[in-house]
Design a protein around this motif. Structure first.
Motif, PDB file in Angstrom:
ATOM      1  N   ILE A 204      57.372  42.860  -7.054  1.00 25.18           N
ATOM      2  CA  ILE A 204      58.611  42.179  -7.444  1.00 25.18           C
ATOM      3  C   ILE A 204      58.440  40.669  -7.354  1.00 25.18           C
ATOM      4  N   LYS A 205      57.826  40.201  -6.280  1.00 24.79           N
ATOM      5  CA  LYS A 205      57.630  38.763  -6.113  1.00 24.79           C
ATOM      6  C   LYS A 205      56.766  38.180  -7.226  1.00 24.79           C
ATOM      7  N   GLN A 206      55.771  38.911  -7.649  1.00 29.20           N
ATOM      8  CA  GLN A 206      54.840  38.411  -8.659  1.00 29.20           C
ATOM      9  C   GLN A 206      55.313  38.669 -10.090  1.00 29.20           C
ATOM     10  N   GLY A 207      56.079  39.753 -10.284  1.00 31.32           N
ATOM     11  CA  GLY A 207      56.355  40.153 -11.656  1.00 31.32           C
ATOM     12  C   GLY A 207      57.796  40.065 -12.130  1.00 31.32           C
ATOM     13  N   ALA A 208      58.775  40.080 -11.202  1.00 30.49           N
ATOM     14  CA  ALA A 208      60.174  40.063 -11.624  1.00 30.49           C
ATOM     15  C   ALA A 208      60.533  38.699 -12.207  1.00 30.49           C
ATOM     16  N   LYS A 209      61.105  38.707 -13.384  1.00 33.21           N
ATOM     17  CA  LYS A 209      61.445  37.472 -14.091  1.00 33.21           C
ATOM     18  C   LYS A 209      62.958  37.355 -14.219  1.00 33.21           C
ATOM     19  N   SER A 210      63.502  36.259 -13.701  1.00 33.17           N
ATOM     20  CA  SER A 210      64.933  36.015 -13.841  1.00 33.17           C
ATOM     21  C   SER A 210      65.252  35.706 -15.302  1.00 33.17           C
ATOM     22  N   VAL A 211      66.235  36.415 -15.843  1.00 31.85           N
ATOM     23  CA  VAL A 211      66.579  36.241 -17.265  1.00 31.85           C
ATOM     24  C   VAL A 211      68.056  35.902 -17.450  1.00 31.85           C
ATOM     25  N   GLY A 212      68.663  35.347 -16.391  1.00 34.77           N
ATOM     26  CA  GLY A 212      70.049  34.913 -16.522  1.00 34.77           C
ATOM     27  C   GLY A 212      71.010  35.877 -15.854  1.00 34.77           C
ATOM     28  N   ARG A 291      67.839  40.642 -26.029  1.00 37.56           N
ATOM     29  CA  ARG A 291      66.844  39.632 -25.651  1.00 37.56           C
ATOM     30  C   ARG A 291      65.441  39.998 -26.111  1.00 37.56           C
ATOM     31  N   HIS A 292      65.159  41.283 -26.220  1.00 40.09           N
ATOM     32  CA  HIS A 292      63.822  41.733 -26.619  1.00 40.09           C
ATOM     33  C   HIS A 292      63.740  42.076 -28.104  1.00 40.09           C
ATOM     34  N   GLY A 293      64.746  41.672 -28.863  1.00 42.78           N
ATOM     35  CA  GLY A 293      64.683  41.809 -30.313  1.00 42.78           C
ATOM     36  C   GLY A 293      64.849  43.220 -30.835  1.00 42.78           C
ATOM     37  N   GLU A 294      65.382  44.116 -30.005  1.00 42.87           N
ATOM     38  CA  GLU A 294      65.611  45.492 -30.451  1.00 42.87           C
ATOM     39  C   GLU A 294      66.996  45.650 -31.088  1.00 42.87           C
ATOM     40  N   ILE A 295      67.930  44.823 -30.681  1.00 46.67           N
ATOM     41  CA  ILE A 295      69.237  44.727 -31.332  1.00 46.67           C
ATOM     42  C   ILE A 295      69.303  43.341 -31.944  1.00 46.67           C
TER      43      ILE A 295
END
Length: 319
Positions: A204-212, A291-295
């Protein structure tokens, strides 16, 4: 059952009418009282009439103003400690009296209430917050494997335990949990990831990305536990976690989830449309898919409304 649109799904979570002068708004707010700070300035939340009636009896602690439709904490409660003791003693006495059904979901967790902005005004037992219409906060993490040349984007989706008192057996975000005092946002994320999915803290510390964040104004239903109609404005801090085929998959640890499934977007969209996701996690999932362009605007004519509804302005003091 007809398929629910994305906008209908978001409206299940953002279900309180907007201040647009409509009949729906007038009807919803006509009976509500503001729950005000001891200085009479801040509207901390909205109270339903049956809660106001319970507070009328407590004249040593609250002032009920029927003309202005407001309930104010008395001025002598002028510190965080005094207010926190007042509110939690009251919640505990109501729980012991079995006065409100929502208190049967007692969690022994304190939620912070803010006023002025970013300043803790008092803390209150989590289960009691909806009685006062207070803003609550949480973290939601979506763990996903990105698309490759031969495989589509896939998301780890848990199914909530059938024995949970709220939204049993419904689908959820990979990890989600409320932010209780005195935990910080990222501390809560690490704790919830370990408790709910068995994710290692280093991952989590290395990979979790805050996206708002997302925000909405929820009108609780019976699925949420307790009385229907209680108001729950919420702000959720959102995180993405990109994983691989080789990453240790999430697994149930604390019993919150029964199982985790790795689903592609088509499957998730089908489950969303069937109404199988918990309302606020459907909203967070839709936010992820946008956010990932699926919608996209080409696929979703209501995308502007969607984005607005998922980032609602909260009229109460916030963190």
């Amino acid at each position: 059952m007809p398929k629910l649109s994305n906008l209908e799904l978001v409206a299940l979570a953002d279900s309180f009418p907007y201040a647009d002068g409509s009949a729906a708004y007038q009807s919803a707010t006509g009976l509500l009282y503001q729950f005000k700070s001891h200085d009479g300035v801040a509207n901390l939340g909205y109270l339903l009439p049956f809660v106001v009636d319970a507070l009328r009896e407590l004249t040593d602690h609250f002032v009920v103003d029927d003309q202005d439709q407001a309930v104010c904490i008395r001025k002598e409660y002028d510190t965080v400690e005094k207010r926190s003791k007042l509110m939690n003693d009251l919640a505990l006495s109501w729980r012991n009296e079995k006065k409100f059904k929502v208190l049967a979901g007692w969690r022994s967790e304190l939620y912070p209430v803010y006023y002025p902005t970013s300043t803790i005004y008092f803390t209150l037992e989590r289960a009691a917050c909806p009685l006062f219409g207070l803003v609550t906060y949480g973290v939601h993490l979506t763990a996903y494997i990105p698309a490759t040349a031969d495989k589509p984007l896939r998301i780890w989706v848990p199914r909530r335990s059938k024995t949970k008192s709220t939204y049993p057996s419904m689908l959820d975000n990979t990890v989600a949990g409320g932010i209780s005092y005195p935990y910080g946002i990222f501390d809560t994320l690490i704790k919830e990831c370990a408790e709910e999915a068995g994710f290692d803290s280093d991952l989590i510390k290395q990979g979790a990305k805050s996206v708002g964040s997302v925000s909405y104004y929820y009108v609780r239903t019976s699925q949420a536990g307790g009385e229907s109609g209680l108001l729950q404005p919420e702000i959720q801090y959102c995180y993405d976690l990109e994983v691989t085929e080789d990453t240790k998959p999430p697994e149930p640890v604390d019993g919150e989830a029964e199982e985790f499934k790795l689903w592609d977007v088509d499957t998730i969209m089908r489950e969303l449309g069937a109404g199988n996701f918990k309302p606020n996690t459907a909203l967070v999932t839709i936010d992820f898919l946008i956010r990932h362009g699926e919608i996209t605007p080409e696929k979703e004519p209501n995308i502007v409304q969607l984005c607005s509804r998922m980032h609602r302005y909260i009229v109460h003091p916030i963190k």
